[in-house]
Every structure is written in C-alpha cells, then in structure tokens.
Design a protein around this motif. Sequence first.
Motif, PDB file in Angstrom:
ATOM      1  N   GLN A  25       2.359   1.625  -3.408  1.00  2.43           N
ATOM      2  CA  GLN A  25       1.315   2.008  -4.372  1.00  2.43           C
ATOM      3  C   GLN A  25       0.938   3.471  -4.184  1.00  2.43           C
ATOM      4  O   GLN A  25       0.747   4.209  -5.162  1.00  2.43           O
ATOM      5  CB  GLN A  25       0.086   1.116  -4.184  1.00  2.43           C
ATOM      6  N   ASN A  26       0.825   3.911  -2.912  1.00  6.00           N
ATOM      7  CA  ASN A  26       0.489   5.311  -2.636  1.00  6.00           C
ATOM      8  C   ASN A  26       1.575   6.241  -3.156  1.00  6.00           C
ATOM      9  O   ASN A  26       1.290   7.315  -3.693  1.00  6.00           O
ATOM     10  CB  ASN A  26       0.292   5.522  -1.137  1.00  6.00           C
ATOM     11  N   ARG A  43       2.612   9.877  -9.785  1.00 13.11           N
ATOM     12  CA  ARG A  43       1.880   9.980 -11.052  1.00 13.11           C
ATOM     13  C   ARG A  43       1.000  11.226 -11.061  1.00 13.11           C
ATOM     14  O   ARG A  43       0.942  11.952 -12.061  1.00 13.11           O
ATOM     15  CB  ARG A  43       1.033   8.728 -11.269  1.00 13.11           C
ATOM     16  N   GLN A  44       0.317  11.489  -9.932  1.00 19.13           N
ATOM     17  CA  GLN A  44      -0.539  12.673  -9.832  1.00 19.13           C
ATOM     18  C   GLN A  44       0.274  13.959  -9.972  1.00 19.13           C
ATOM     19  O   GLN A  44      -0.133  14.902 -10.655  1.00 19.13           O
ATOM     20  CB  GLN A  44      -1.288  12.654  -8.495  1.00 19.13           C
ATOM     21  N   LYS A  45       1.451  13.972  -9.314  1.00 23.42           N
ATOM     22  CA  LYS A  45       2.319  15.142  -9.391  1.00 23.42           C
ATOM     23  C   LYS A  45       2.779  15.376 -10.823  1.00 23.42           C
ATOM     24  O   LYS A  45       2.787  16.516 -11.323  1.00 23.42           O
ATOM     25  CB  LYS A  45       3.525  14.942  -8.465  1.00 23.42           C
ATOM     26  N   TYR A  46       3.157  14.285 -11.493  1.00 22.79           N
ATOM     27  CA  TYR A  46       3.590  14.399 -12.890  1.00 22.79           C
ATOM     28  C   TYR A  46       2.463  14.905 -13.775  1.00 22.79           C
ATOM     29  O   TYR A  46       2.650  15.807 -14.614  1.00 22.79           O
ATOM     30  CB  TYR A  46       4.072  13.052 -13.405  1.00 22.79           C
ATOM     31  N   GLN A  47       1.269  14.335 -13.601  1.00 19.07           N
ATOM     32  CA  GLN A  47       0.148  14.723 -14.446  1.00 19.07           C
ATOM     33  C   GLN A  47      -0.223  16.193 -14.217  1.00 19.07           C
ATOM     34  O   GLN A  47      -0.551  16.908 -15.174  1.00 19.07           O
ATOM     35  CB  GLN A  47      -1.051  13.815 -14.154  1.00 19.07           C
ATOM     36  N   SER A  51       0.832  -1.208   0.000  1.00 16.05           N
ATOM     37  CA  SER A  51       0.000   0.000   0.000  1.00 16.05           C
ATOM     38  C   SER A  51       0.864   1.255   0.000  1.00 16.05           C
ATOM     39  O   SER A  51       0.565   2.231  -0.714  1.00 16.05           O
ATOM     40  CB  SER A  51      -0.927  -0.008   1.216  1.00 16.05           C
ATOM     41  N   LYS A  52       1.960   1.229   0.786  1.00 17.33           N
ATOM     42  CA  LYS A  52       2.852   2.381   0.843  1.00 17.33           C
ATOM     43  C   LYS A  52       3.496   2.633  -0.517  1.00 17.33           C
ATOM     44  O   LYS A  52       3.549   3.777  -0.998  1.00 17.33           O
ATOM     45  CB  LYS A  52       3.932   2.141   1.901  1.00 17.33           C
ATOM     46  N   LEU A  59       3.602   5.620  -5.649  1.00 13.25           N
ATOM     47  CA  LEU A  59       3.482   5.629  -7.113  1.00 13.25           C
ATOM     48  C   LEU A  59       2.330   6.514  -7.567  1.00 13.25           C
ATOM     49  O   LEU A  59       2.474   7.314  -8.503  1.00 13.25           O
ATOM     50  CB  LEU A  59       3.274   4.193  -7.619  1.00 13.25           C
ATOM     51  N   ASP A  60       1.182   6.378  -6.895  1.00 11.89           N
ATOM     52  CA  ASP A  60       0.016   7.183  -7.260  1.00 11.89           C
ATOM     53  C   ASP A  60       0.298   8.674  -7.054  1.00 11.89           C
ATOM     54  O   ASP A  60      -0.099   9.517  -7.884  1.00 11.89           O
ATOM     55  CB  ASP A  60      -1.194   6.761  -6.423  1.00 11.89           C
ATOM     56  N   ALA A  61       0.978   9.022  -5.936  1.00  8.11           N
ATOM     57  CA  ALA A  61       1.291  10.427  -5.664  1.00  8.11           C
ATOM     58  C   ALA A  61       2.245  10.982  -6.718  1.00  8.11           C
ATOM     59  O   ALA A  61       2.070  12.112  -7.194  1.00  8.11           O
ATOM     60  CB  ALA A  61       1.905  10.553  -4.264  1.00  8.11           C
TER      61      ALA A  61
END
Length: 205
Positions: A154-155, A161-165, A151-152, A157-159
């Motif tokens: 994945q979080n 990805r969000q920052k990049y987007q 989970s850590k 990675l998601d953060a």
Amino acid sequence: MARKLKTYQTSLGFFDLVIAAPSMKAALQAWGADSNLFHQGFAKESEDPDVIEAAMAAPGVVLKRPVGSTGPYKEQAELPTNLADDGDATKAQPKSKNHKPPKHSKRPRDPKAERRATLAFEKEEQRRAQERVKEAAVQQRERERRQRAISKAQNALDAARQKYQTKAAEIKAQIDVLERKSQTQQARWEKERVRLEAALQKVRG
C-alpha cells in the motif's frame, strides 16, 4: 483437587472412539464434536472394563478402532476393511429380540491408578493447551506478516501515486506557461501581420 476420570465412548465417521476424561464436556471437546452427542444418544459412559482399562492407560488421548469391530483401541487405527461391501458395513445389523448385552464384571477400584490416570489426563490437557497457544502464535505471526506485506504494498502504491500526481502537476504548470507564451506570441503576430499587410496594401496603391 483433581477430578476423577470416566471413560466415554461414541462413534464418529468410520471409527468408534473412547477417551478417559473428567466430564462429558471434556470428552466432546477432545472428540471435536460440534453438538452434544450424549444428549442425542450417540455417546455414553462406558462400563466395559477392557475399554476402561485401555482409555485409562492413555488419559486425555482419543483412542479409536474401526466402527463395529472388536479389536483393541489405538491412537492411530486403520480404516474398516469392509467399506466396499455394497454399503452393508455402514448399516447396523438387526438385533434379535432375545439379544441381551453382555454383563461386564466390576473390577476393584485402584485409587493410586485412578490418581495416576487423572494426573496423566491433566498433563495431556496441558499439552493440548500448549499446542493451541503455539498454533495461535503461529497464526498471529502469519497475520502480522501478511499485514506488513499489505502495508508495504500500500505504501509503494501511495508513493507511486504521489510521485505521478506531483509530476503531472509540474507538467500541467509547464503546459500552462507554454500556453500563455503561445497566446502572447499569437497576439504579437496578429499585430505584426496587420501592420505588414497594411504596408503592402499601401505600396500596391
């Protein structure tokens, strides 16, 4: 009411095994057998008083000795010493036609000893059950630790990805603004160039 214990024996791998247990099912579970050795003819209830005495001294504990040997049963037994004899040690010796199994004398029952053995078996069963509970708890904690780590990661990675987007969207918006400014500047230049070229042409006459 406590169940009366019986002594069961079998051979698995390099060892002969015995155990004092209340049932064939309990013996199979203690041996870790994945099939019914009794139905297959590979296990039986022992009638040997020496074997019974050894098993009853440690109810619920799997005792063993090297296969084919006549030594005492132990909780920790050494491997057979004749394994390297061209494989002959694993082959059953032919029995003579006149061979008869020795008769075991019947020993008088001792109800108190049987009761103590039964209680000792139940205690051993409880110990094994507690070990299984502890092992299950350890496995559960390991699964939870691994899940937290997943989970850590994945979080993170998601953060990322969000920052990049978000950053990519900001850059794209800036590019769009600059593109519109460039087009406006290009249009102004075209008008100015046409006007200046016309003036130059007029001066040249």
